[in-house]
Design a protein around this motif. Structure first.
Motif: not given
Length: 368
Positions: A270-271, A242-243, A256-258, A236-237
Motif C-alpha cells: 500500500p505504501h 498489487l497485481v 485506493f490504499a490504506v 507485501a511488495e
C-alpha cells in the motif's frame, strides 16, 4: 452491439470448455471469422493453420459433433449455474471492454449485482489485526452507502471483506480462481454458501476447473474489471493485491490504499501504491468523495449508526472507548466508570459476537 443468438452462445460454450484451447486463441480466431458457427464449420482448416495441439483439436472435434454437443449444452442448462457470454446483452459492459476480457462468466446468485456500483477490496492473505480491523471498518461504511463489495474469496483480507459486507447487510461478489462449483479455500465453505444465497459468485472458468496457482492472478483482472476502483488493505511488495492494483490502473480504474505501520512488511505494498499516486484512505469519505456523483445522499456518517442504535448503553460506552489500533482490557477498565466495569466482559463478548470488535492476542481488543 449485435448480440449473438442462442446457437452462437452454445458454440462458444462448447469451445470454451475444451482444456488447452484457451480464451486468447478462441478470441483471435473469432475476430477473424466473426462467428463461432463459422469457426466450427471450418475447424479442419483452423487446426492446421493455427497449429492446434492434436489432443486439443481432437476434443474440439468431439465437442462439436451434433449429439455430443447437444448433451453438453443440455447438461449445462440443467445445472444451477448461470452461463453468460461476452456478447450477451446482460454481460457487464464495464467488463466487456477491459484488456483480455473474459469470454464467459459462470455464476450463482444475484446477477443484478454485476450492474451496480462496486469497489474491489483486496489485501494480504495473512493480515495483521490492524489490517483486519481497517478492512472491516471501511467495508461496513462503504456497504452502508450502497457500494457492492467485490473480492476474491481468498484467506485474509478477501474473506474479511466479504464477511464484513454481509454483516452490514450489504451486497458482495466473490470472484473465484477456479470453477464455480469448487470451494477454495475449503475453510470458506460457509462463507461461499452465504455469498451464494445473499450475494453473487462468479468465475470465468468452466465448472470442474480446479484451483490451480496460475488462475488466481488471471482472476484479479475481473475483480478490478467489475469495480469502479480497487481498495488495497495490506500487501507485501510482491503480492496478488498489487497485481489487482496493476490491473485496475491498466483498466483506468481508481486505486485506493490504506496506510499501515512503517515497520510492517504487509504495509510495503500500500505504501508503494501511495507513493505512485494511489489515494490514501483513512475513512470511506476518501473513497466516496471521488464518486460523489454516484452517491449524492452521502452523509459522512462513519459510525455505522444503523448498527450502533441496536446496542445497549453499556455496549455503546465500551465501543466508544475502543480504538481501531487496539487497547488492553486493563487500560479499558480504567477508562470506564465503576458501574460499566462490572459489565465490561459481558459487553465485550456481545460486541465481538455482533462482529463490531475483535479480540487480539495478549488481552487486547480493537474496533472493526
Amino acid at each position: 452491439m449485435v448480440m449473438i443468438d442462442r446457437e452462437e452462445r452454445d458454440w462458444l460454450y462448447l469451445l470454451s470448455i475444451v482444456p488447452g484451447l484457451g480464451r486468447k486463441r478462441i478470441r483471435s480466431i473469432y475476430e477473424i471469422y466473426g462467428s463461432f458457427a463459422e469457426v466450427v464449420s471450418d475447424w479442419p482448416t483452423i487446426e492446421k493453420q493455427w497449429r492446434i495441439p492434436p489432443k486439443v483439436s481432437e476434443q474440439v472435434r468431439e465437442h462439436i459433433k451434433e449429439e455430443k454437443g447437444r448433451i453438453l449444452v443440455e447438461q449445462r442448462n440443467r445445472s444451477e449455474v448461470n452461463y453468460l457470454c461476452f456478447l450477451d446483452e446482460t454481460f457487464p459492459d464495464q467488463l466487456r471492454h477491459i484488456p483480455d476480457a473474459p469470454l464467459t462468466l459462470y455464476s450463482k446468485g444475484d446477477l443484478t449485482l454485476l450492474h451496480q456500483p462496486a469497489i474491489g477490496v483486496v489485501g494480504s492473505r495473512r493480515p495483521t489485526p490492524y489490517g483486519q480491523a481497517c478492512c472491516a471498518h471501511l467495508v461496513k461504511e462503504l456497504s452502508n452507502q450502497g457500494l457492492v463489495i467485490i473480492s476474491g474469496l481468498a484467506q485474509g483480507i478477501d474473506g474479511e471483506a466479504h464477511r464484513s459486507a454481509l454483516q452490514a447487510e450489504g451486497k458482495t461478489v466473490g470472484v473465484l480462481g477456479c470453477g464455480i462449483d469448487q470451494i477454495y479455500p475449503t475453510g470458506h465453505r460457509a462463507l461461499y454458501r452465504k455469498i451464494e444465497s445473499l450475494g453473487l459468485l462468479v468465475s470465468e472458468y468452466p465448472p470442474g476447473t480446479l484451483p490451480l496457482p496460475g488462475l488466481f492472478p488471471e482472476r484479479n483482472r475481473i475483480i478490478s474489471g467489475l469495480s469502479l476502483g480497487i481498495l488495497v488493505v495490506e500487501g507485501a511488495e510482491k503480492s496478488g493485491s498489487l497485481v489487482t492494483a496493476d490491473c485496475a490502473l491498466e483498466q483506468g480504474r481508481d486505486v485506493f490504499a490504506v496506510p499501515g505501520s512503517i515497520f510492517s512488511s504487509v504495509s510495503t505494498g500500500p505504501h508503494n501504491l501511495i507513493k505512485q499516486g494511489a489515494k490514501l484512505v483513512t475513512s470511506s469519505m476518501d473513497v466516496l468523495e471521488e464518486w460523489s456523483h454516484l452517491f449524492p445522499s452521502f452523509t459522512g456518517n462513519h459510525l455505522g449508526s444503523e448498527v450502533v442504535k441496536h446496542l445497549n448503553e453499556q455496549e455503546k460506552a465500551v465501543l466508544t472507548a475502543l480504538s481501531y489500533e487496539g487497547i488492553h482490557v486493563d487500560e479499558l477498565t480504567v477508562q470506564l466508570s465503576p458501574d460499566m466495569q462490572i459489565v465490561l466482559h459481558r459487553s465485550l463478548l456481545h460486541l465481538e459476537a455482533k462482529g463490531m470488535i475483535v479480540s487480539l492476542p495478549g488481552g487486547y481488543f480493537a474496533r472493526r
